[in-house]
Structure formats: C-alpha cells, structure tokens
Design an enzyme around this catalytic site. Structure first.
Site, short mmCIF file in Angstrom:
data_model
loop_
_atom_site.label_atom_id
_atom_site.label_comp_id
_atom_site.label_asym_id
_atom_site.label_seq_id
_atom_site.Cartn_x
_atom_site.Cartn_y
_atom_site.Cartn_z
N TRP A 205 0.80 -1.23 0.00
CA TRP A 205 0.00 0.00 0.00
C TRP A 205 0.84 1.28 0.00
O TRP A 205 0.43 2.30 0.56
CB TRP A 205 -0.98 0.02 1.19
CG TRP A 205 -1.60 -1.30 1.47
CD1 TRP A 205 -2.32 -2.07 0.62
CD2 TRP A 205 -1.54 -2.03 2.71
NE1 TRP A 205 -2.72 -3.24 1.23
CE2 TRP A 205 -2.24 -3.24 2.52
CE3 TRP A 205 -0.96 -1.79 3.95
CZ2 TRP A 205 -2.39 -4.20 3.52
CZ3 TRP A 205 -1.11 -2.74 4.93
CH2 TRP A 205 -1.80 -3.93 4.73
N HIS A 206 1.99 1.24 -0.63
CA HIS A 206 2.83 2.44 -0.69
C HIS A 206 2.77 3.09 -2.06
O HIS A 206 3.73 3.69 -2.52
CB HIS A 206 4.28 2.07 -0.34
CG HIS A 206 4.46 1.61 1.07
ND1 HIS A 206 5.67 1.16 1.57
CD2 HIS A 206 3.57 1.51 2.10
CE1 HIS A 206 5.51 0.81 2.84
NE2 HIS A 206 4.26 1.02 3.18
#
Length: 598
Positions: free
Chosen positions: A525-526
């Site tokens: 989720w970056h």
C-alpha cells in the site's frame, strides 16, 4: 498472613479482570467518548445547501478539504484554527469499530469486500490485489501501524522547511504514536539482520538511518489503534464541520475567466441525495486529500486531465493536462514464509533493516493463530495455500475470487503458524498510469504499476530475496522456530504457495529468483504519484493553471517517503496546514507547530 495472601490474590485477579475489560471494551468506550470529543462530526445528510431568502448561499467555507484520511484530518484540524473548514469523507466513523481499533482484528477489515467496509479492495492491471481506505482516518485505520520518518534527503528534495517539518512530526507523535513492546519474532529479525551486516543497530528511533532499528507504531500497549481521525481533537470545534458518508462527485469550477477556478464541490450523502458546498471568497480553496488513487481520479472526474481521455468518458474538459494519472508507482513487496513448530505471538511491523542497496527488510508474525486470518489476501498478510492463478484469467470474476476465499476456510489454520520476512525495494524506477473506466466515483479506476518493468528494480528484488532466505536459514530463526534449516528451494516453494495474486505462476519460480520476484509480487500500500510536482501541481501543491485548487497527499510524490509513508503523510497534513496559514496571515497566524492544541 493467609488473609494478606488472599487479599493480594483478589487484588491480582481484579487487576487482570480490569485489564481484560479495558482491552476488550476500548472500542466501545472510544465510540462513547467520540460523541463528546468530536461534536463537529455529522452524517452528510445533515447538510443543507439551500439558498437564503436574499439569494446568498447558506453554507460557504474558507477551505473545503476532500478526503478525511491520513493527510486530510491533520490538515483540516490545523486550518480550522483560523478559518471555517468543511471536511468531506466518503466513509464512515472509525470509532467503535473493533476491526479497525484492535490489532488482533487487523486482517478482518482487509478481507471485508462489502460496500460498507473501511477497506475498498482493487486489483491493478498487473494482477496484484490491493486496498484503499474508505473511512475517516484513511489509511491509518487499515494499515500495519508502523511509524517512521522520511530521510533528510527526501525532505530536502521536496523543498520543505526542515525545522517546520520536525515540529509537525512531533505534533503528530505526541498525540497518536507509541513506542512498541517488541515481540520475540521482531527481536529474532533484528539479530539475523545484524548478522548479515545490516548494521549498526540504531535502537528505537523514528529517524531514517542505515542499519537496523525498531520504529514507532500507532498501536498502543493495549493493542488499540490510534488514527488520523483522533488528530481532529486539535481542531477548533466552532470552525470545523466534518461530514462522513459524504461522497464527493466532482469539483465545481467557475470557467468565466482566463483560468478556471474552483468554486466548490458536489457531493452525495448516505441517502443518495446531492448537495453542493461552496467557497466563501477569492482566497478560499478546495484541497484534495483523496490519496494516490482517489485524487487523480477526482481530477479526471472534475474535467482536469488528458483531453482525449476526458472526451472518451464524455466529461466536459475544464483543463487539458496530459500528466494527470501518469507516473503511478508502488513499492513492490515480496515475502518469504517462515514456518514454526511452536505458536508465535502476533506482531505487525516493528523491526526494519535499511540497506544501502535500496532494499528494506521487515517482518510480521503470528497470523496463523486466528482462524479468520487465512481468509486474508492483501499485502503482508497473504498467508494462503493454493493458487487463485489456477483459474484462467478471463474467469477471474469477483464471484470466482469470493468462492476461492470461502474454500480457504477449510484449511487448517495451523498451516500458517510462523510468519513472514518482507522484502521491498525503495524508489522503484518502474511506473505506470491511472485511467477512468467509468464516471462513477465509487468504482475503482484502472491502475497499472508495471512492477519490475525496469531491470534495476528486478535486480534489487533478487538481492533482497537472497537476504531474506539467508535470514530464514540463520541459527537465530532455526533456534526460535524449532525447525530444521531448510534449503533455498524449499523456502521459496513454501513462499510461492503462501503468496496469492492473480499472476500465473511458473515452474521455475524456485530456480530463477527473477521469476520468483515477478510471480509473487504483492503490495504493501505504498502507491504514489499521478499528480506530480511540476506536472500537475507546483511546489506549493497548487494545481497548475487552476485557481483555488490544491492537492495535499501522496499523489504529488515521485517516491514513497522513508521505509513506510504514513508518518510523512500525517506530518504533511499538519505542515501544509501551517504553511497555508502562514502564507496567508503572516505573523497573524500565531501558531506553534509542536503543541497538540495549537
């Protein structure tokens, strides 16, 4: 003496009962307290956007912030110290939701694919499963909680004032960040990293420093999550209105002048009714804080983006900008499964190894102790045996995916006893793009990250996997897990089985580390990009060639800050809020950056 012992035993039992009650009922207490701490949070249906008898609008605002997430909450709280602010969040409240609040339930929100879930899953065109937040507090409500600052190099690169940055970090840390109680698994990770030369050991620190360290966490000692939503307690309650279940459809523009200027927003409440909110004067702004997926999507839906794509969707063109949605990137994650013969305490990320080859090593453990955990299919908790990739690509419908998840309930959860070594690369060179697939803001756009398209990214993954397998083979891990030292092939075979994405697997995954990286890539989720500085916004994050529209979130970044971005996105909301106030008011802003109530 006996009576004293009996009394002590009673006190001890009372203490245990008190701690248990406190831990298990925190979410309920938090919900109760939230009604008093945040009286300005209301349902979107409470909003009235009617005209007064004089023809003037009833509700106008100095700032309208779209997205009550990691950046949006601290931004709105800061701006409200001097101006009237409207914060619009499409999701609901995090308070009182045990799946959000309690670490032990970390997996459950991620696996909830219902329309009311705090986590909205999406699948990139690369075939990687992912999540975006849909709740007040944003990604801080669904992430693994690790808190670590960006490097000084990153701060200098983006041109921020280092002194104000550090004060803004501290403002966040004093309110919602904690020092973790380090789990045994995380100690083993530290020791194995040091043996591999990822040194020195820097102890507990928020700073981004080469070597191995323990970082901060937004989970407290009771395992309760503290989110960006709690930063709203620092707002002026008389100048802030927060609407939940307020789904913004688009930004409204005044196009009568030479340049379009934002005039307000159109949003829908939880009952499906439409509302409009407007800016109050020429210095007012609409600020998008919808995240790296939501913000470029919102610009496109509002008519700002590539002209051809907008016309294809029959969206009126407000501004032709070919760069909106371009340069999307995600830090690719690959994991190595570590089996254990004994139960392992649950832990999320606490230890990180920051290497000089552009690879970060982290770890998680203990998810196999929960029968719910095996249903998870996101990022660092993809502990699944069996491959969805056996389903032909054209048959990978949402129904097929859900049927696959249901079948996994029959798998013995003991199969997942142990944990994972997580390897991810920093600053990927490979990038992709975001495009609309329709004009429904609640539907995910099409997102492509092009993982490992650039050979340098792939080589760094190979280096990281080699390091991770050596860690699993170290005496530190074999002594801890009570498992015999495994061959590299066996470790990789287990890891291929434990990972799940929609990428077809190959028979040479254990023979070619390059193929292993490509086939087992996951997301943590970056993701970032889509609205880069110099292409979509200027260095003050104002949208180019548009008046009164600004962006404050990770969509403006061309790299993800630090090993994990949440700390810097939280800080960014506070920092940009202070910067806006000081640029507009000068000394009259009169705000200190390091006090929670300032």
């Amino acid at each position: 003496m006996a009576s004293v012992c009996a009394l002590l035993n009673q006190l001890f039992l009372f203490l245990l009962l008190w701690l248990y009650t406190l831990s298990s009922s925190q979410a309920v207490h938090h919900q109760y307290n939230s009604e008093f701490r945040y009286p300005f949070i209301k349902k979107a249906s409470s909003f009235s956007s009617s005209l007064s008898s004089s023809g003037r609008r009833d509700h106008t605002y100095d700032y309208i912030v779209v997205g009550g997430g990691t950046a949006g909450c601290p931004l709105a709280a800061t701006l409200s110290q001097k101006f009237n602010v409207l914060l619009l969040e499409r999701g609901g409240m995090p308070f009182g939701n045990a799946n959000i609040s309690l670490l032990q339930n970390f997996h459950i929100t991620l696996t909830d694919t219902s329309s009311t879930s705090a986590s909205q899953y999406f699948i990139s065109t690369d075939g990687v499963l992912n999540s975006r937040a849909r709740v007040l507090g944003g990604g801080t409500c669904i992430n693994a909680g690790f808190y670590t600052r960006a490097s000084t190099r990153f701060i200098n690169k983006v041109g921020w004032d280092l002194k104000l940055v550090n004060k803004s970090y501290s403002w966040v840390e004093k309110q919602i960040v904690h020092r973790p109680k380090v789990a045994p698994w995380q100690v083993v990770v530290r020791d194995s990293l040091l043996d591999l030369g990822v040194a020195p050991f820097n102890g507990f620190t928020y700073d981004h420093i080469y070597g191995t360290k323990f970082g901060g966490t937004i989970f407290d000692r009771f395992g309760r999550r503290h989110t960006a939503a709690e930063l709203l307690a620092s707002a002026d309650p008389h100048k802030l209105t927060v609407l939940v279940h307020a789904t913004v459809q688009k930004v409204l523009f005044d196009t009568s002048g030479k340049r379009p200027k934002a005039a307000g927003v159109l949003f829908r409440d939880e009952n499906g009714n439409q509302h409009q909110a407007f800016l109050s004067n020429s210095l007012s702004e609409v600020i998008l804080s919808c995240g790296a997926i939501g913000t470029p999507q919102m610009l496109l839906l509002s008519g700002v983006g590539p002209k051809a794509e907008l016309k294809e969707m029959k969206i009126s063109v407000v501004l032709n900008n070919k760069f909106v949605g371009q340069g999307m990137a995600d830090n690719p994650l690959n994991s190595v499964f570590v089996p254990s013969k004994k139960p392992v305490k649950q832990s999320l990320i606490q230890t990180v190894g920051i290497t000089k080859m552009g690879v970060y090593i982290e770890a998680s453990s203990g998810f196999g102790q929960s029968k719910d955990s095996i249903q998870c299919h996101h990022g660092i908790v993809s502990a699944e045996i069996g491959q969805l990739s056996t389903i032909p690509p054209k048959q990978r419908t949402p129904e097929a995916i859900q049927a696959y998840i249901r079948r996994k309930k029959d798998i013995p959860h003991e199969a997942f006893r142990g944990g994972f070594i997580l390897e991810k690369i920093s600053n990927p060179i490979s990038t992709g793009k975001l495009k609309l697939i329709n004009t429904n803001v609640e539907d995910n756009p099409s997102v492509t990250f092009n993982y490992f398209k650039h050979p340098h990214d792939l080589q760094r993954c190979v280096d990281g996997i080699r390091m991770a397998t050596k860690m699993v083979q170290s005496e530190h891990f074999t002594n801890f897990t009570q498992c015999d030292k495994q061959t590299t092939d066996k470790i990789l075979n287990m890891s291929v089985s434990a990972n799940v994405n929609l990428i077809p697997k190959h028979t040479n995954d254990t023979k070619s580390l390059e193929q292993f990286c490509k086939d087992t890539v996951l997301s943590i989720w970056h993701y970032h990009g889509g609205c880069h500085v110099g292409k979509v916004v200027d260095r003050e994050h104002k949208v180019l060639a548009v008046h009164r529209l600004r962006i404050v979130d990770g969509s403006v970044f061309d790299e993800s800050p630090g090993t994990n971005p949440q700390a810097t996105i939280l800080m960014m909301g506070r920092y940009m809020g202070l910067k806006i106030l000081r640029d507009r008011l000068g000394k009259a802003a009169g705000l200190g950056a390091d006090q929670p109530g300032a």
